[in-house]
Design a protein around this motif. Structure first.
Motif: not given
Length: 166
Positions: A68-81
């Protein structure tokens, strides 16, 4: 789910690419309250692939692997993958099913990285029982995880739930 003033839902699409293999794409949406200020928006883009290694037999539990990868997007997303690998096992008994999951997120992260509630590692055990003719499932889980950054103290959580299928 809600953690420390944050309410989060994750609409997700999953589809089978090949036998025993599925691709999932989700977009976590969150509202976070800090002090008197509230932020509403996306919490990243979650992309995962899961492959079942086998089907459950009388002598073997069902085993699967996930990346799984959580990718940066949106104001509450991570700052990096944030990448995560997971191993899963499920065994069915007369009383219900037992699940065991273990995950790890490699890489170096700093306290200045925006990572939400991501974990360095996580181990969970869950049990569920389905009432087939009532379209009802009752479950409980116990999870221990170490935060991705900061304190090395493991965090414990327990949950129960009921799902009714319409």
């Amino acid at each position: 789910r809600g953690v420390g003033g944050t309410v989060e839902v994750e609409p997700e699409l999953a589809w089978g690419l090949w036998p025993r293999t599925q691709l999932e794409i989700g977009v976590p949406l969150a509202r976070q309250r800090l002090g008197g200020r509230s932020t509403l928006g996306g919490g990243g883009v979650d992309v995962a692939i899961l492959h079942a290694l086998n089907t459950e037999t009388t002598s073997l539990p069902a085993l699967a692997l996930s990346a799984r990868a959580l990718l940066p997007a949106g104001p509450l997303g991570p700052s990096r993958a944030i990448a995560t690998v997971t191993a899963l096992a499920t065994r069915t008994f007369t009383a219900g099913r037992l699940h065991l999951n273990a995950s790890a997120s490699p890489g170096r992260f700093r306290t200045s990285d925006r990572i939400g509630d991501a974990a360095r590692w996580s181990v969970g055990v869950a049990a569920d029982h389905s009432f087939v003719f009532q379209s009802l499932l009752v479950g409980a889980d116990l999870v221990v995880q170490r935060p991705l950054v900061g304190d090395d103290t493991p965090e414990w959580s327990a949950a129960t739930g009921v799902r009714y299928q319409v």
